[in-house]
Design an enzyme around this catalytic site. Structure first.
Site, PDB file in Angstrom:
ATOM      1  N   ASP A 205       0.834  -1.202   0.000  1.00  0.00           N
ATOM      2  CA  ASP A 205       0.000   0.000   0.000  1.00  0.00           C
ATOM      3  C   ASP A 205       0.870   1.253   0.000  1.00  0.00           C
ATOM      4  O   ASP A 205       1.862   1.335   0.727  1.00  0.00           O
ATOM      5  CB  ASP A 205      -0.897   0.027   1.233  1.00  0.00           C
ATOM      6  CG  ASP A 205      -2.219  -0.692   1.002  1.00  0.00           C
ATOM      7  OD1 ASP A 205      -2.450  -1.172  -0.123  1.00  0.00           O
ATOM      8  OD2 ASP A 205      -3.019  -0.790   1.959  1.00  0.00           O
ATOM      9  N   ASP A 207      -0.006   4.302   1.022  1.00  0.00           N
ATOM     10  CA  ASP A 207      -0.206   5.169   2.187  1.00  0.00           C
ATOM     11  C   ASP A 207       0.477   4.564   3.416  1.00  0.00           C
ATOM     12  O   ASP A 207      -0.096   4.464   4.507  1.00  0.00           O
ATOM     13  CB  ASP A 207      -1.687   5.420   2.446  1.00  0.00           C
ATOM     14  CG  ASP A 207      -2.515   4.148   2.515  1.00  0.00           C
ATOM     15  OD1 ASP A 207      -2.032   3.082   2.060  1.00  0.00           O
ATOM     16  OD2 ASP A 207      -3.645   4.199   3.026  1.00  0.00           O
ATOM     17  N   TYR A 230      -6.330  -7.382  14.067  1.00  0.00           N
ATOM     18  CA  TYR A 230      -7.114  -8.556  14.462  1.00  0.00           C
ATOM     19  C   TYR A 230      -6.280  -9.719  14.974  1.00  0.00           C
ATOM     20  O   TYR A 230      -6.831 -10.780  15.271  1.00  0.00           O
ATOM     21  CB  TYR A 230      -7.952  -9.035  13.262  1.00  0.00           C
ATOM     22  CG  TYR A 230      -8.846  -7.972  12.690  1.00  0.00           C
ATOM     23  CD1 TYR A 230     -10.077  -7.665  13.280  1.00  0.00           C
ATOM     24  CD2 TYR A 230      -8.463  -7.244  11.562  1.00  0.00           C
ATOM     25  CE1 TYR A 230     -10.894  -6.673  12.770  1.00  0.00           C
ATOM     26  CE2 TYR A 230      -9.274  -6.243  11.043  1.00  0.00           C
ATOM     27  CZ  TYR A 230     -10.483  -5.962  11.650  1.00  0.00           C
ATOM     28  OH  TYR A 230     -11.286  -4.974  11.143  1.00  0.00           O
ATOM     29  N   GLU A 297      -9.094  -7.705  -0.528  1.00  0.00           N
ATOM     30  CA  GLU A 297      -8.615  -8.270   0.732  1.00  0.00           C
ATOM     31  C   GLU A 297      -9.468  -9.457   1.160  1.00  0.00           C
ATOM     32  O   GLU A 297      -8.954 -10.448   1.695  1.00  0.00           O
ATOM     33  CB  GLU A 297      -8.614  -7.202   1.822  1.00  0.00           C
ATOM     34  CG  GLU A 297      -8.014  -7.666   3.143  1.00  0.00           C
ATOM     35  CD  GLU A 297      -7.873  -6.535   4.142  1.00  0.00           C
ATOM     36  OE1 GLU A 297      -6.775  -5.933   4.201  1.00  0.00           O
ATOM     37  OE2 GLU A 297      -8.865  -6.248   4.854  1.00  0.00           O
TER      38      GLU A 297
END
Length: 348
Positions: A205, A207, A230, A297
């Site tokens: 990614d 960002d 998670y 995802e």
């Protein structure tokens, strides 16, 4: 004479049967490392079958390399360092970076990285590129592929010898979900161009930024990163796609970990199969009017439930800057930066 001829025929038939069995075994074992045209798309319809693949080669160490004596009695005891299918879980303190990089550098491997800087996400690209020069496979041949609709805004970043930046123009979109979903298609297409020139690929990614060493310890056939949000939770709380009508569906009581869509990779052949499968399943869902909960995802997590990753990277490899670091996270190597989604996404 007839008896002798009969024995010869029997021996020939047995040899032919043995060769046939051997051929099937070799073909099944190595089908993924062949040409892309021979690779099947693994649909998720029907009973799942777990697939675990590894890539073995001699681990040759340079002569007289000095490093700390390893131990099988002392080490990390606060975290799990191997999955139930015996894939390593990489944490700080479980590997020697100098030793590993010394083994892999002489193999002259090339590592590709993809990053999507579409729309206002271009603002994160400079930090991503500059920090990758400091921490991502330093001393290796690295080719970074930037997919963007703002090619004229790609920053000029000085890259070390053997490292290159390639810009690919892509169309913009009014929905960030569409940008996310099309990543698998573009990754698949890129790999089909690169398969003779590149060994490994990581899809990351934009960002995000690097903070610490990310090197040869992360290499594997199929590499997943544990999601930092998670990894302490029971799987009943994972945000899997829970609608049985979707090809990304994971039923209650199923699944291993929740993996990041923002960082995954492996050998080109394996990531190609992943991208091709996720793309096909996403497009099939779209024809049925379904969009998985977290787009690619969700499909990635469904794929990696049945196609087990050969190496799992701990949350060190994609932390979240808005989270305080938990005690077991000794170092943050790569992290998603704090941002205002209302400012950067075309729709929220």
């Amino acid at each position: 004479m007839h008896l002798l001829n009969g024995k010869i025929v029997t021996v020939i038939l047995l040899l032919a049967l043995l060769l046939g069995v051997l051929y099937c075994y070799i073909f099944q074992s190595y089908r993924v490392v062949g040409s892309f045209e021979q690779t099947d798309v693994t649909q998720v319809d029907g009973p799942p079958q777990a697939v675990i693949r590894t890539h073995d080669f001699p681990l040759v160490v340079p002569n007289h390399l000095q490093y700390k004596q390893p131990s099988i009695l002392q080490g990390r005891t606060d975290v799990v360092t191997v999955t139930p299918w015996l894939a390593p879980v990489v944490w700080e303190g479980t590997f020697n970076p100098v030793l590993l990089d010394s083994i892999y550098r002489p193999r002259n491997i090339t590592v590709a990285a993809t990053v999507f800087a579409v729309g206002k996400y271009i603002k994160f690209l400079k930090d991503f590129l500059e920090t990758s020069e400091q921490h991502f496979f330093v001393g290796f041949k690295v080719h970074v592929y930037v997919f963007t609709d703002r090619a004229q805004e790609v920053p000029q970043v000085k890259m070390a010898a053997g490292r290159q930046l390639m810009v690919r123009s892509v169309p913009s979109s009014k929905r960030w979900q569409e940008i996310s979903a099309r990543r698998m298609e573009m990754i698949q297409t890129l790999i089909e161009e690169l398969h003779n020139s590149t060994d490994y690929i990581f899809c990351l990614d934009v960002d995000s930024k690097f903070h610490g060493h990310w090197g040869a310890e992360s290499l594997g056939s199929l590499v997943a990163v544990i999601h930092p949000g998670y990894y302490r939770d029971d799987r009943s709380r994972f945000p899997y796609e829970r609608r049985p009508t979707s090809r990304a569906y994971i039923a209650p009581g199923e699944g291993d970990f929740y993996y990041c869509g923002g960082a995954f990779g492996g050998r080109l052949q394996e990531v190609h199969l992943l991208a091709k499968t996720c793309r096909a399943n996403f497009e099939a869902d779209a024809k049925d009017g379904i969009e998985a909960a977290w787009q690619e995802e969700s499909h990635l997590n469904r794929y990696m439930w049945t196609n087990k990753p050969s190496k799992v990277l701990s949350p060190e490899y994609l932390w979240q800057d808005f989270k305080s670091r938990n005690p077991e996270v000794h170092i943050v190597r790569f992290s998603g930066v704090i941002k205002n989604y209302a400012e950067i996404r075309p729709n929220v």
